[in-house]
Enzyme design. Structure first.
Site, PDB file in Angstrom:
ATOM      1  N   HIS A 111      -8.837   1.067 -34.431  1.00 22.94           N
ATOM      2  CA  HIS A 111      -9.426   1.884 -35.704  1.00 22.94           C
ATOM      3  C   HIS A 111      -8.795   3.459 -35.206  1.00 22.94           C
ATOM      4  O   HIS A 111      -9.490   3.570 -35.203  1.00 22.94           O
ATOM      5  CB  HIS A 111     -11.250   1.202 -36.137  1.00 22.94           C
ATOM      6  CG  HIS A 111     -10.925   0.090 -36.520  1.00 22.94           C
ATOM      7  ND1 HIS A 111     -11.776  -0.213 -37.714  1.00 22.94           N
ATOM      8  CD2 HIS A 111     -10.636  -1.586 -36.174  1.00 22.94           C
ATOM      9  CE1 HIS A 111     -12.207  -1.706 -38.006  1.00 22.94           C
ATOM     10  NE2 HIS A 111     -10.996  -2.072 -36.842  1.00 22.94           N
ATOM     11  N   GLU A 116      -6.093  -6.968 -43.822  1.00 22.48           N
ATOM     12  CA  GLU A 116      -7.459  -7.208 -43.996  1.00 22.48           C
ATOM     13  C   GLU A 116      -7.313  -7.667 -45.241  1.00 22.48           C
ATOM     14  O   GLU A 116      -8.687  -7.475 -45.053  1.00 22.48           O
ATOM     15  CB  GLU A 116      -7.630  -7.872 -42.864  1.00 22.48           C
ATOM     16  CG  GLU A 116      -8.528  -5.549 -42.397  1.00 22.48           C
ATOM     17  CD  GLU A 116      -9.022  -6.147 -40.899  1.00 22.48           C
ATOM     18  OE1 GLU A 116     -10.098  -6.631 -41.100  1.00 22.48           O
ATOM     19  OE2 GLU A 116      -8.994  -5.404 -40.637  1.00 22.48           O
ATOM     20  N   GLU A 139      -5.111 -12.010 -41.793  1.00 25.30           N
ATOM     21  CA  GLU A 139      -5.402 -10.048 -41.376  1.00 25.30           C
ATOM     22  C   GLU A 139      -3.159 -10.850 -40.299  1.00 25.30           C
ATOM     23  O   GLU A 139      -3.709 -11.840 -39.828  1.00 25.30           O
ATOM     24  CB  GLU A 139      -6.143  -9.359 -40.840  1.00 25.30           C
ATOM     25  CG  GLU A 139      -5.792  -8.894 -40.026  1.00 25.30           C
ATOM     26  CD  GLU A 139      -6.782  -8.025 -38.897  1.00 25.30           C
ATOM     27  OE1 GLU A 139      -7.470  -9.366 -38.688  1.00 25.30           O
ATOM     28  OE2 GLU A 139      -7.139  -6.646 -38.979  1.00 25.30           O
ATOM     29  N   HIS A 190      -6.586  -0.780 -41.437  1.00 24.35           N
ATOM     30  CA  HIS A 190      -6.956  -0.166 -40.326  1.00 24.35           C
ATOM     31  C   HIS A 190      -5.249  -0.221 -39.623  1.00 24.35           C
ATOM     32  O   HIS A 190      -5.091  -0.721 -39.353  1.00 24.35           O
ATOM     33  CB  HIS A 190      -7.651   0.169 -39.673  1.00 24.35           C
ATOM     34  CG  HIS A 190      -7.525  -1.204 -38.810  1.00 24.35           C
ATOM     35  ND1 HIS A 190      -6.868  -1.784 -37.410  1.00 24.35           N
ATOM     36  CD2 HIS A 190      -8.042  -2.859 -39.352  1.00 24.35           C
ATOM     37  CE1 HIS A 190      -7.652  -2.787 -37.042  1.00 24.35           C
ATOM     38  NE2 HIS A 190      -8.746  -3.240 -38.141  1.00 24.35           N
ATOM     39  N   ASP A 210     -11.074 -14.208 -36.304  1.00 25.79           N
ATOM     40  CA  ASP A 210     -10.285 -13.323 -36.228  1.00 25.79           C
ATOM     41  C   ASP A 210     -10.392 -12.861 -34.583  1.00 25.79           C
ATOM     42  O   ASP A 210     -11.375 -12.740 -34.009  1.00 25.79           O
ATOM     43  CB  ASP A 210     -11.542 -12.436 -36.987  1.00 25.79           C
ATOM     44  CG  ASP A 210     -10.881 -10.710 -37.194  1.00 25.79           C
ATOM     45  OD1 ASP A 210      -9.213 -10.745 -36.683  1.00 25.79           O
ATOM     46  OD2 ASP A 210     -11.141 -10.090 -37.702  1.00 25.79           O
ATOM     47  N   ASP A 265      -4.430  -7.026 -34.522  1.00 22.97           N
ATOM     48  CA  ASP A 265      -5.582  -7.923 -34.541  1.00 22.97           C
ATOM     49  C   ASP A 265      -5.200  -8.981 -36.156  1.00 22.97           C
ATOM     50  O   ASP A 265      -4.334  -8.562 -36.295  1.00 22.97           O
ATOM     51  CB  ASP A 265      -6.151  -6.709 -34.798  1.00 22.97           C
ATOM     52  CG  ASP A 265      -7.805  -6.596 -35.526  1.00 22.97           C
ATOM     53  OD1 ASP A 265      -7.622  -7.857 -36.596  1.00 22.97           O
ATOM     54  OD2 ASP A 265      -7.618  -5.686 -36.234  1.00 22.97           O
TER      55      ASP A 265
END
Ligand code: MN
Ligand code: MN
Length: 301
Positions: free
Chosen positions: A171, A196, A279, A163, A90, A101
């Site tokens: 976030h 994700e 993700e 998010h 990640d 992300d």
């Protein structure tokens, strides 16, 4: 005009951060082989992001097996990956606060014992992304994610969510749950969100484990402590690895500042189940999702 719509120059930064994060993710997946040191892989990913002209938006997370998220190696972690480890790579990259992300899961040594988990997470992600459009209820995305995972006889992890992302804020307030019935939010054109899905053969909830070597400044510590001010200048309010504070005065400053830091425990699957994650960071476009963290030229997720 929607206040979220970004000028083209700013959008280009989000796209470029996405492309760099995508290549860093691919590099991490390739390097996660039997006998490779976890710390070496994390550092290679982060060095790559910096060489590309970006900064890591958070430490490379290399969570294994029943660790769902938030493990990054410490400075003295000499552990190596073993055949059959299920590793979530990640990674995050940011350009001037424009953050991408992205994650995927690799089975170390290509054993294919956990293919069902890996596919469930990826299919959940694909189905979730397919629902993205302005005005859509987030719940529709969550329902699609959960259905895809359950179709493989597995459980989505219900207390880990995607998010919204804003500049320098990983976030940013809006959650994208992996199960339906959790939110009344809708998406707006111009928003950037991370979707994700986590798939598990456990109970589908997480518990806090030990410290994952990741921390974040809750606020600007001010200029009173020079080492601390220097660190805040580097990391702002984004998560960082304790091993990035490599000067002795910085390490001491972080110990003193512990109360002003948010520290991240490793998230463990509560039932000890194995966990796979996939993700992407996507832009809510005029008609559909633009996947920002797809490898350029690779045809999308
Ligand atoms: Mn995320
Ligand atoms: Mn992530």
């Amino acid at each position: 005009m929607n206040a979220l719509l970004r000028p083209p120059s700013e959008l280009e930064r989000w796209r470029e951060a996405g492309a760099i994060a995508a290549r860093a993710r691919a590099l991490g997946l390739r390097l996660t082989v039997p006998g490779a040191k976890r710390r070496d892989v994390a550092e290679a990913i982060e060095s790559f992001v910096r060489e590309q002209g970006a900064e890591p938006a958070f430490p490379a997370n290399l969570s294994r097996n029943d660790e769902a998220a938030h493990y990054t190696p410490s400075a003295d972690d000499d552990a190596v990956f073993e055949v059959g480890d299920l590793v979530k790579v990640d990674v995050g990259a940011h350009l001037d606060g424009a953050i991408a992300d992205t994650a995927d899961t690799v089975e170390v040594g290509g054993t294919h014992r956990h293919e069902n988990l890996v596919r469930a997470a990826r299919e959940g992600l694909r189905e979730g992304i397919a629902r993205v459009r302005p005005g859509v209820r987030v719940d529709e995305i969550s329902r699609a994610v959960a259905s895809a995972i359950r179709a493989r006889g597995l459980r989505p992890i219900e207390d880990l969510t995607g998010h919204s992302i804003e500049r320098y804020l990983l976030h940013a307030g809006k959650s994208i749950p992996n199960v339906p019935g959790m939110t009344a939010a809708t998406l707006e054109e111009g928003e950037v969100i991370a979707i994700e899905p986590f798939a598990t053969n456990g109970v589908g909830r997480i518990a806090n484990g030990p410290f994952g070597n990741i921390a974040r400044f809750r606020r600007d510590p001010g200029l009173g402590d020079p080492a601390l001010a220097r660190l805040f200048g580097r990391f702002r309010t984004l998560p960082f690895a304790m091993r990035w504070a490599d000067a002795p005065d910085e390490r001491a400053a972080l110990r003193r500042a512990r109360r002003g830091l948010q520290t991240y425990p490793v998230f463990l699957e509560r039932g000890g189940g194995l966990v796979a994650q996939a993700e992407h960071t996507v832009l809510v476009g005029a008609a559909r999702a633009e996947v920002l963290s797809a490898v350029p030229g690779n045809g999308g997720p």
